[in-house]
Design a protein around this motif. Structure first.
Motif, PDB file in Angstrom:
ATOM      1  N   ASP A 112      96.259  41.996  36.436  1.00 27.11           N
ATOM      2  CA  ASP A 112      95.295  41.205  35.809  1.00 27.11           C
ATOM      3  C   ASP A 112      95.912  40.523  34.333  1.00 27.11           C
ATOM      4  OD1 ASP A 112      93.312  39.680  35.486  1.00 27.11           O
ATOM      5  OD2 ASP A 112      91.966  41.310  34.497  1.00 27.11           O
ATOM      6  N   ASP A 144      95.599  42.477  29.796  1.00 25.67           N
ATOM      7  CA  ASP A 144      94.773  41.413  28.610  1.00 25.67           C
ATOM      8  C   ASP A 144      94.681  42.507  27.403  1.00 25.67           C
ATOM      9  OD1 ASP A 144      93.725  39.413  27.333  1.00 25.67           O
ATOM     10  OD2 ASP A 144      92.202  38.983  28.770  1.00 25.67           O
ATOM     11  N   THR A 154      90.167  37.957  36.167  1.00 27.49           N
ATOM     12  CA  THR A 154      89.494  39.387  36.140  1.00 27.49           C
ATOM     13  C   THR A 154      88.503  39.473  37.188  1.00 27.49           C
ATOM     14  OG1 THR A 154      89.735  39.660  33.816  1.00 27.49           O
ATOM     15  CG2 THR A 154      88.474  41.108  34.633  1.00 27.49           C
TER      16      THR A 154
HETATM   17 MG   LIG Z   1      90.319  38.269  32.529  1.00 22.66          MG
END
Ligand SMILES: [Mg+2]
Ligand SMILES: Nc1ncnc2c1ncn2[C@@H]1O[C@H](COP(=O)(O)OP(=O)(O)O)[C@@H](O)[C@H]1O
Lengths: 86, 269
Positions: free
Chosen positions: B119, B40, B17
């Motif tokens: 991500d 996520d 991240t």
């Molecule tokens: Mg992360």
């Protein structure tokens, strides 16, 4: 070896240990990934059969399937037996 | 044509991240219209690192389910032009992302953006697979530590077998190694795997080395991607990384122990 040498030699290089261990496990896992999905189970089954007769640890058996050509794949089985047989 | 880049690792907590935020911001700073997508699901965090957590209204899953459109959902960065964030959903439903849904959203983003940065969550389960499936390039974030390197190797295996490019027999995903939390002092003492060690084991091209740095925690505390801290070592290392991603040749920095200067020795550095 003097006491001083002993303490000096104790300072091991853990990074090189890490590298060696990684090289072995990564090579092993790559080989397994490139093989068919049933290979790990086949390996466990073979291990079970052999263990009926000889007590060997899991890391003493290696099964690999190698594609030699389009028509020929070879199943290689490597078992290291302990010195003393039961 | 938009380029889809996944930031992935297998292992959690290695800096995905942090790197997504920094690289995405860097690409936008270089003038490329960029969106960072938080995959996520259930553990939304990119919003915090980007400092836009209070501005989240809708999320990725809302868009997939048709409950909101992209225009309503994308958050425009207030500091950097050309930079947008698509926040993850906080739902606990692990199957909220479907391949068809993700593909639809990515296709729509691709019409508007130069770079789509994904991500990835940790692990090798469906969330991580979803993040990497449509990628053209991958940044494999790795720490110089045994479990991280091993997990990276597994992810590299997935990139070359489980991705859309692999399944459709297209040219493979371009893989880049990003080594983070690097501590030259410990490498010198033989306590930490070196850049060369990790490169040799993973055998993919190195895109950058980010030093272990105080600046990263400071950046996350204030919700400012570390690449905006231009005086920091980590910030500069990410700037170099972005330039390499854009095809420029930039020498590696921060790989050797820096001698502490007189001032630093007295006041502590
Ligand atoms: Mg992360
Ligand atoms: N280069 C670095 N130096 C110091 N701390 C770092 C660095 N990169 C990441 N971290 C810290 O590591 C932790 C995990 O980072 P994060 O980016 O959330 O990882 P991931 O997304 O892979 O789970 C965070 O606390 C972050 O501040």
């Amino acid at each position: 070896m003097s006491l001083l040498d002993y303490f000096r030699s104790k300072k091991t290089n853990t990074a090189s240990t890490a590298k060696e261990r990684l090289q072995i496990i990564v090579a092993h896992e790559r080989k397994r990934r490139s093989g068919p999905d049933y290979l790990p189970q086949l390996e466990r089954d073979i291990l079970e059969v052999i263990r009926k007769y000889v007590d060997i640890p899991a890391d003493q058996i290696a099964v690999s399937l190698e594609q030699r050509s389009d028509e020929l794949s070879v199943l290689e089985l490597n078992v290291t037996f302990p010195d003393e047989k039961r | 044509m938009a380029k889809i880049i996944v930031v992935t690792s297998g292992k959690g907590g290695v800096g995905k991240t942090t790197s997504s935020a920094a690289i995405g911001t860097g690409l936008a700073l270089a003038g490329h219209k960029t969106v960072i997508v938080d995959f996520d699901i259930g553990l939304r965090n990119l919003d915090l690192i980007m400092g836009c957590e209070r501005r989240v209204v809708y999320d990725f899953v809302n868009v997939i389910n048709g409950e909101a459109n992209l225009k309503q959902t994308l958050i425009k960065d207030k500091r950097v032009d050309n930079l947008f964030i698509l926040p993850a959903s906080q739902t606990r439903d692990k199957d909220a992302l479907t391949k068809e849904g993700v593909e639809r959203v990515l296709n729509e983003l691709a019409q508007d953006f130069d770079f789509i940065l994904c991500d990835s969550p940790a692990g090798i389960e469906s969330g991580a697979m979803m993040a990497l499936y449509f990628a053209d390039e991958a940044v494999v974030v790795t720490n110089p530590e045994v479990s991280s390197v091993r997990d990276s190797d597994r992810i590299i295996g997935m990139l070359s077998s489980k991705s859309r490019r692999a399944e459709q027999g297209l040219e493979g995903i371009k893989e880049h190694l990003l080594l983070t939390r690097y501590n030259p002092e410990r490498v010198q003492k033989g306590e930490m795997l070196s850049v060369e060690d990790v490169k040799e084991i993973l055998a993919i091209e190195l895109i950058g080395v980010i030093p272990e740095s105080q600046a990263v925690l400071n950046a996350s505390n204030s919700g400012q991607p570390v690449i905006m801290d231009k005086d920091s070592d980590a910030g500069q290392a990410y700037l170099d990384t972005v330039q390499r991603l854009l095809g420029e040749k930039v020498p590696l920095r921060f790989l050797t122990v820096e001698k502490k200067g007189f001032i630093k020795r007295i006041f502590g550095g």
